[in-house]
Design a protein around this motif. Structure first.
Motif, PDB file in Angstrom:
ATOM      1  N   PHE A 147     -52.135 -89.045  49.212  1.00 30.84           N
ATOM      2  CA  PHE A 147     -51.883 -89.935  48.421  1.00 30.84           C
ATOM      3  C   PHE A 147     -53.449 -90.212  47.540  1.00 30.84           C
ATOM      4  CE2 PHE A 147     -47.172 -91.125  49.519  1.00 30.84           C
ATOM      5  CZ  PHE A 147     -47.115 -91.006  48.042  1.00 30.84           C
ATOM      6  N   SER A 148     -55.037 -90.673  48.233  1.00 32.15           N
ATOM      7  CA  SER A 148     -55.823 -90.759  48.249  1.00 32.15           C
ATOM      8  C   SER A 148     -56.497 -89.862  47.843  1.00 32.15           C
ATOM      9  CB  SER A 148     -56.528 -91.440  49.270  1.00 32.15           C
ATOM     10  OG  SER A 148     -56.081 -92.987  49.440  1.00 32.15           O
TER      11      SER A 148
ATOM     12  N   SER B 234     -54.110 -88.754  44.186  1.00 29.96           N
ATOM     13  CA  SER B 234     -53.888 -89.882  43.474  1.00 29.96           C
ATOM     14  C   SER B 234     -54.668 -88.848  42.132  1.00 29.96           C
ATOM     15  CB  SER B 234     -54.675 -91.101  43.579  1.00 29.96           C
ATOM     16  OG  SER B 234     -55.033 -91.929  42.623  1.00 29.96           O
ATOM     17  N   THR B 235     -54.333 -89.618  40.889  1.00 31.43           N
ATOM     18  CA  THR B 235     -54.542 -88.877  39.887  1.00 31.43           C
ATOM     19  C   THR B 235     -56.088 -89.963  38.744  1.00 31.43           C
ATOM     20  OG1 THR B 235     -52.939 -90.081  38.799  1.00 31.43           O
ATOM     21  CG2 THR B 235     -53.017 -87.201  39.065  1.00 31.43           C
ATOM     22  N   ASP B 236     -55.566 -91.364  40.354  1.00 29.95           N
ATOM     23  CA  ASP B 236     -56.527 -92.755  39.045  1.00 29.95           C
ATOM     24  C   ASP B 236     -57.778 -92.632  39.927  1.00 29.95           C
ATOM     25  OD1 ASP B 236     -54.575 -93.856  37.101  1.00 29.95           O
ATOM     26  OD2 ASP B 236     -53.470 -94.441  38.924  1.00 29.95           O
TER      27      ASP B 236
ATOM     28  N   SER C  59     -50.555 -84.972  39.483  1.00 25.03           N
ATOM     29  CA  SER C  59     -50.788 -84.923  40.605  1.00 25.03           C
ATOM     30  C   SER C  59     -49.542 -84.391  41.215  1.00 25.03           C
ATOM     31  CB  SER C  59     -50.701 -86.168  41.280  1.00 25.03           C
ATOM     32  OG  SER C  59     -50.882 -85.887  43.271  1.00 25.03           O
TER      33      SER C  59
END
Length: 292
Positions: A126-127, A130-132, A144
């Motif tokens: 997830f890290s 992540s698109t952020d 993502s």
């Protein structure tokens, strides 16, 4: 009895494995009765009234069940096509490595992900994706694969391959180590190259191992890995990621419909048993050696 006394220490070594299967596999089979009852957790396992096939009829009439079954078959088929041959290919490649230090280093690196839980790997993935805040942001990617239904299944296949492919090579490397070296020497004298050694000696010699593992994998075709999917899926990909394992969990534990979930789990196990028997029969019909 004489044979048992003669090999008593072997049976003693086998005892922990037997106890494991008896305690965690055979005794829980009594819980199958829940699928045929109107089970209430407060009354105990056999206190509910018997309802026959009621829960199976409700199960097969539920639209969500067929969606979960479809997703399970698709994901399991993809994993069988791509992830089953991967450790075989990797084991063949590692077997060709001459430098022992380099070979052991590679083995250690590819084995390591197997010992990391999906909870930890899920946080890492997830890290990263992540698109952020992840690596995707550095490349200007705004979608993502974890959040995209069109790519989520492929993401599942690749992440499981990365996690388990190294550990899967252990059995195949052990099988390759048992191949008679004289076969390779005779083939080299006849002018065989490395590819021909693999094709005509290595693969035929480990074919029985491959077949046994394929039969066992076919029996688990409706079990696609609860931990991985439960950690990685989210509402955005629910339509392509909800499988029988998560379906049973959601109905049985979060909604308290224990009899309904038990019926779904029993159906899953029954289909797996039929596939196991059919695959073993088919392999034997083809002249190969099956499980029995």
């Amino acid at each position: 009895m004489r044979s048992f006394h003669k090999h008593k220490y072997y049976y003693l070594l086998l005892l922990p494995g037997i106890l494991y299967f008896v305690i965690f596999r055979y005794i829980p089979m009594a819980g199958i009765a829940i699928a045929f009852q109107d089970f209430k957790i407060a009354g105990g396992m056999f206190s509910g009234p018997w309802t026959g096939l009621k829960w199976f009829r409700i199960l097969f009439e539920a639209p969500d069940f067929w969606v979960a079954l479809k997703n399970t078959i698709i994901i399991s088929f993809y994993k069988l096509i791509f992830n089953f041959p991967a450790p075989i290919i990797l084991a063949l490649l590692l077997n060709e490595v001459v430098n022992k230090f380099f070979k052991r280093t590679i083995q250690t690196i590819i084995y390591f992900p197997h010992f990391v839980s999906w909870v930890v790997l899920g946080g890492i993935l997830f890290s990263i994706f992540s698109t952020d805040t992840g690596l995707l942001q550095l490349f200007g990617v705004h979608t993502s694969p974890i959040m995209d239904p069109s790519s989520f299944r492929g993401f599942l296949i690749l992440t499981e391959m990365w996690k388990e492919v190294g550990w899967g090579t252990v059995i195949y490397l052990a099988a390759i180590a048992g191949v008679n070296p004289e076969l390779y020497e005779a083939a080299r004298i006849d002018g065989a190259n490395r590819f021909q050694l693999v094709r005509f000696i290595t693969l035929p010699c480990i074919s029985s191992t491959i077949i046994v593992l394929l039969i066992l994998r076919t029996g688990q075709i409706l079990s696609v890995g609860f931990d991985q999917i439960f950690i990685l899926y989210n509402p955005l990909v629910f339509e392509v990621a909800d499988v029988l394992d998560t379906y049973v969990y959601r109905l049985g534990l979060t909604m308290g419909r224990y009899s309904f979930a038990a019926a779904a789990g029993l159906f899953q196990s029954f289909v797996g048993l039929l596939l196991l028997l059919f695959t073993n029969w088919l392999v034997r019909r083809m002249g190969e050696r099956g499980l029995w």
